[in-house]
Motif scaffolding. Sequence first.
Motif, mmCIF file in Angstrom:
data_model
loop_
_atom_site.group_PDB
_atom_site.id
_atom_site.type_symbol
_atom_site.label_atom_id
_atom_site.label_comp_id
_atom_site.label_asym_id
_atom_site.label_seq_id
_atom_site.Cartn_x
_atom_site.Cartn_y
_atom_site.Cartn_z
ATOM 1 N N ASP A 172 0.830 -1.208 0.000
ATOM 2 C CA ASP A 172 0.000 0.000 0.000
ATOM 3 C C ASP A 172 0.863 1.256 0.000
ATOM 4 O O ASP A 172 0.564 2.230 -0.703
ATOM 5 N N ARG A 173 1.941 1.218 0.783
ATOM 6 C CA ARG A 173 2.798 2.418 0.869
ATOM 7 C C ARG A 173 3.551 2.637 -0.432
ATOM 8 O O ARG A 173 3.731 3.791 -0.886
ATOM 9 N N ALA A 174 3.992 1.573 -1.071
ATOM 10 C CA ALA A 174 4.693 1.705 -2.351
ATOM 11 C C ALA A 174 3.759 2.251 -3.422
ATOM 12 O O ALA A 174 4.149 3.120 -4.218
ATOM 13 N N VAL A 175 2.546 1.758 -3.460
ATOM 14 C CA VAL A 175 1.569 2.230 -4.449
ATOM 15 C C VAL A 175 1.251 3.696 -4.211
ATOM 16 O O VAL A 175 1.173 4.503 -5.163
ATOM 17 N N LYS A 176 1.079 4.072 -2.958
ATOM 18 C CA LYS A 176 0.782 5.466 -2.630
ATOM 19 C C LYS A 176 1.904 6.386 -3.093
ATOM 20 O O LYS A 176 1.665 7.468 -3.648
ATOM 21 N N ALA A 177 3.131 5.949 -2.916
ATOM 22 C CA ALA A 177 4.277 6.756 -3.333
ATOM 23 C C ALA A 177 4.345 6.865 -4.853
ATOM 24 O O ALA A 177 4.626 7.940 -5.405
ATOM 25 N N ALA A 178 4.112 5.761 -5.548
ATOM 26 C CA ALA A 178 4.160 5.790 -7.015
ATOM 27 C C ALA A 178 3.078 6.711 -7.570
ATOM 28 O O ALA A 178 3.320 7.473 -8.527
ATOM 29 N N LYS A 179 1.900 6.658 -7.001
ATOM 30 C CA LYS A 179 0.824 7.556 -7.438
ATOM 31 C C LYS A 179 1.178 9.011 -7.151
ATOM 32 O O LYS A 179 0.871 9.909 -7.962
ATOM 33 N N PHE A 180 1.826 9.244 -6.036
ATOM 34 C CA PHE A 180 2.246 10.604 -5.689
ATOM 35 C C PHE A 180 3.239 11.138 -6.719
ATOM 36 O O PHE A 180 3.103 12.266 -7.203
ATOM 37 N N VAL A 181 4.221 10.333 -7.059
ATOM 38 C CA VAL A 181 5.226 10.771 -8.033
ATOM 39 C C VAL A 181 4.562 11.074 -9.370
ATOM 40 O O VAL A 181 4.870 12.080 -10.023
ATOM 41 N N LYS A 182 3.641 10.230 -9.767
ATOM 42 C CA LYS A 182 2.982 10.431 -11.064
ATOM 43 C C LYS A 182 2.140 11.704 -11.060
ATOM 44 O O LYS A 182 2.035 12.405 -12.077
ATOM 45 N N LYS A 183 1.567 12.038 -9.924
ATOM 46 C CA LYS A 183 0.708 13.218 -9.831
ATOM 47 C C LYS A 183 1.510 14.498 -9.662
ATOM 48 O O LYS A 183 1.191 15.533 -10.267
ATOM 49 N N MET A 218 5.215 14.842 -9.727
ATOM 50 C CA MET A 218 6.582 14.959 -10.236
ATOM 51 C C MET A 218 6.704 14.438 -11.663
ATOM 52 O O MET A 218 7.777 14.053 -12.114
ATOM 53 N N TYR A 219 5.590 14.471 -12.374
ATOM 54 C CA TYR A 219 5.544 13.954 -13.741
ATOM 55 C C TYR A 219 4.615 14.838 -14.551
ATOM 56 O O TYR A 219 3.509 15.186 -14.110
ATOM 57 N N ASP A 220 5.057 15.221 -15.737
ATOM 58 C CA ASP A 220 4.253 16.040 -16.643
ATOM 59 C C ASP A 220 3.685 15.125 -17.725
ATOM 60 O O ASP A 220 4.400 14.705 -18.639
ATOM 61 N N ASP A 221 2.417 14.825 -17.617
ATOM 62 C CA ASP A 221 1.796 13.883 -18.541
ATOM 63 C C ASP A 221 1.787 14.413 -19.969
ATOM 64 O O ASP A 221 1.825 13.638 -20.934
ATOM 65 N N ILE A 223 8.471 24.950 -7.255
ATOM 66 C CA ILE A 223 9.132 26.210 -7.521
ATOM 67 C C ILE A 223 8.609 26.817 -8.820
ATOM 68 O O ILE A 223 7.952 26.143 -9.616
ATOM 69 N N ALA A 224 8.897 28.106 -9.017
ATOM 70 C CA ALA A 224 8.364 28.820 -10.179
ATOM 71 C C ALA A 224 8.800 28.180 -11.486
ATOM 72 O O ALA A 224 8.022 28.082 -12.438
ATOM 73 N N ASN A 225 10.058 27.759 -11.544
ATOM 74 C CA ASN A 225 10.587 27.102 -12.740
ATOM 75 C C ASN A 225 11.040 25.698 -12.359
ATOM 76 O O ASN A 225 12.200 25.491 -12.000
ATOM 77 N N PRO A 226 10.142 24.746 -12.416
ATOM 78 C CA PRO A 226 10.489 23.386 -11.965
ATOM 79 C C PRO A 226 11.694 22.826 -12.707
ATOM 80 O O PRO A 226 11.904 23.100 -13.893
ATOM 81 N N ILE A 227 12.473 22.027 -11.997
ATOM 82 C CA ILE A 227 13.698 21.441 -12.542
ATOM 83 C C ILE A 227 13.353 20.120 -13.208
ATOM 84 O O ILE A 227 12.739 19.243 -12.603
ATOM 85 N N ASP A 228 13.749 19.984 -14.456
ATOM 86 C CA ASP A 228 13.506 18.724 -15.158
ATOM 87 C C ASP A 228 14.307 17.591 -14.511
ATOM 88 O O ASP A 228 15.382 17.804 -13.953
ATOM 89 N N ALA A 262 6.612 2.439 -16.646
ATOM 90 C CA ALA A 262 8.068 2.241 -16.684
ATOM 91 C C ALA A 262 8.576 2.248 -18.126
ATOM 92 O O ALA A 262 9.624 2.841 -18.429
ATOM 93 N N ALA A 263 7.845 1.592 -19.026
ATOM 94 C CA ALA A 263 8.257 1.552 -20.430
ATOM 95 C C ALA A 263 8.196 2.943 -21.056
ATOM 96 O O ALA A 263 9.087 3.338 -21.827
ATOM 97 N N GLN A 264 7.163 3.700 -20.723
ATOM 98 C CA GLN A 264 7.053 5.070 -21.233
ATOM 99 C C GLN A 264 8.232 5.922 -20.759
ATOM 100 O O GLN A 264 8.816 6.692 -21.533
ATOM 101 N N LEU A 265 8.576 5.767 -19.492
ATOM 102 C CA LEU A 265 9.688 6.531 -18.939
ATOM 103 C C LEU A 265 11.013 6.104 -19.562
ATOM 104 O O LEU A 265 11.904 6.934 -19.788
ATOM 105 N N GLN A 266 11.163 4.800 -19.849
ATOM 106 C CA GLN A 266 12.402 4.344 -20.468
ATOM 107 C C GLN A 266 12.556 4.935 -21.862
ATOM 108 O O GLN A 266 13.662 5.347 -22.260
ATOM 109 N N ARG A 267 11.475 4.997 -22.608
ATOM 110 C CA ARG A 267 11.554 5.608 -23.936
ATOM 111 C C ARG A 267 11.910 7.088 -23.844
ATOM 112 O O ARG A 267 12.685 7.602 -24.666
ATOM 113 N N LYS A 268 11.363 7.756 -22.835
ATOM 114 C CA LYS A 268 11.699 9.177 -22.658
ATOM 115 C C LYS A 268 13.142 9.328 -22.200
ATOM 116 O O LYS A 268 13.855 10.251 -22.654
#
Length: 813
Positions: A557-568, A570-573, A594-599, A628-634
């Motif tokens: 549960d904690r791992a899933v919660k963290a992954a969802k947090f990152v996607k929401k 710390m990720y630009d869909d 921050i005003a200019n988020p760091i990639d 994961a596959a989408q992120l690897q391609r990016k």
Amino acid sequence: MPQNPHIEPCLPVRVAPVNTICVLSACGRARLQKFCKISGISSISAYNRLVIPIASQNSVVFRQTPLTAVRTMATGGASSSGSRKGGKHKNRLAEEKSPYLLQHCHNPVDWYPWGEDAFKKAKKENKPIFLSVGYSTCHWCHVMERESFESEEVGKIMNEHFVNVKVDREERPDVDKVYMSFIQATSGGGGWPMSVWLTPDLKPIAGGTYFPPKDHMGRPGFSTILTRISEQWKNNKDKLIQQGNMVIDALKELSVSAVDSTATLPGQESVKKCLDQLDNSYDEEFGGFGHAPKFPQPVNFNFLFRVWSSMKGTPEAQRALDMALETLRFMAKGGMYDHIGQGFHRYSTDRTWHVPHFEKMLYDQGQLAVAYCDAYQITKDPIFADIARDILLYVSRDLSDRQGGFYSAEDADSLPNPGHKTKKEGAFCVWEADEIRNLLGEKLPHYDDMTFADLFAKHYNINRSGNVAFDQDPHGELAGKNVLIVRGSVENTAKAFGLEAAQVEEVLGKCRDILFKVRRKRPPPHRDDKMITAWNGLMISGFARAAQVLGEAQYLDRAVKAAKFVKKKMYDDSTGKLLRSCYHDPEMDRVTQIANPIDGFADDYAFLIRGLLDLYEASYNEEWVEWAAQLQRKQDELFWDSEGLAYFTVSGADPSVLIRMKEDQDGAEPSANSVSAGNLLRLASFHDDEGWRNKSVQLMTAFGARLAAIPLALPEMVSALIFYQQTPKQIIIAGNPRDRDTKALLQCVHSSFNPNKILIVADGKEHGYLYEKLKVLSTLKKVDGKATAYVCENYACSLPVNTVLELDELLSK
């Protein structure tokens, strides 16, 4: 080559050498000779003369304290300042979100964050830039702030002669790596705080680490150095600019030479050589590798466990296992482990794992949780499971944002009590003997004259005068204090008091609970509540692996919660890109940016991808493999070097980062290239994609010369090489993951250590992501209406099995 490859390469310690400013060690001189040849600098002396006038026209180097002398200190000098109080000054850093930058927002120094405003000012006013790099839990960063950056006198000199820039190295590792390479090449070492002087176009001209404020015993203080560099800029500006250009050109060449696209892929000899290099430095008495200071370096455990798995039944395999397990046991008994508050401190200042540097880093907790789960999976020794649970308890309690992310770190320094104004290292964690006696006064079973305190003191080596030696605490911050360490065992303690082991365990548990409640009333250390994508990825792996191995739903549960947090957060869909970080706003109790988020950087992608693959194998939710596959391609799009091969650390989109570097060393964190080598092989098996498999081979081949000569510099990549050499096992379970019979087969898979496995659940949803990518799944059905397991290698699958016994036999082959 690092001077000692068994500790984090190139001084990854959390203290700094004193007064290193462009010092040429033997190693650094050799490297600089190469630089000179590449860059056309006529001689070493010509380079020296451009820098050394800062100190002297005649001397070759400043007087310098050896790195080893500083590393072994637990505290290292004057205590750091107390809480970051508001004052009459307020500079631009007050608008930032990084806890490290905010710590400096009331300095009299006119600090700028890294960015165009600072660069434009430097060019307009024709001033050099003073760049100060650190992080919020860095002890020596606190010291230099208190001594120099809070000084009105020093601030006046800095503001008059320089454009001053502050960088959080955890927020901007790209900036840190470029200028740390300069420091390491010219001094043979490095550390934080890092102090570098730059031309207005960001070329380095001088640098060092921590500098004391005043001249002392022939060593120039920070004010003197500032004044002399300012004079040099006025009198020798053209030469300094020329030098800066040459240095950057040389560092670019050195970065390019880190990999060799013409090399060949190493074989088993690299695995054996890496094992031999670890074996040669292994401490037979106390575990670990090398002498003090001792770092955990979880990449070594990953490698050793994989050697054991791939070479079972050989003396080499047993040696690898013994070294890993003994080191993990000694670490868990030592003072580097927090016996009261759980979790691991950064490193041990001594050979016996006793006195730590007390800061706690998220990246250590994530990786060590995996290591202890692996150890439990191999041995079934409950001590390893208990330590893994304790690490995750600490992170859940003290490093977790309520929305799901993980914070970065806790400081080593804190106030001894609310009445103190000066912080001390370890104050939150250490104990006086009388304090223990007063708190643990309950009578021991069957004793009228013995209390819990007597047993606790025996077990944890508590002395009335304290148990920290002077040479571990030269400034007296731990005088009379005790750092808890277990020298014996529960059985030894039970024998000494004539009790059963279970009784001792019960008493020690009660004692720890009492001390935990008391300790929570002490002023807590500063917490860096910045959330970093890469480190969150490592922690997702920690919770996901615990869910697999320990079978406890709370960890999933904690791992899933963290992954969802990152996607929401710390990720630009819209772009498919990750962000490096986000921040906790304590006033509003919310996550902010921050005003200019760091990639994101290459390690943000690599560590998160691994975390998502681990999460799939715990949750069987194919959403995580797909992401994961989408992120690897990016990652491939942004960082892959199609000519020189391997991944750059940065994308190249930021023109202020002058060099695109490639990490070629595993340290406290594995390198992005090492982790990616393994990710690509796993993704290839999940997708039946030869392209990713070939890319992994290309990556490892690019580092072939390094893997052949110094494989210990890249143990995580050697682990990927083992994965490649050993045929991966696709373990496919046909069934509903919520059904009892499917769960039993999955539990069987997770009960044994098989690092070359790819675990897939074929749930019958033939329009799902994995069914589309792996056509074989549609042919693998349940047999006789029961959950069924298939073990596939080299495009051939075993006969189906329905029982745990049969599957266990298949996996043990």
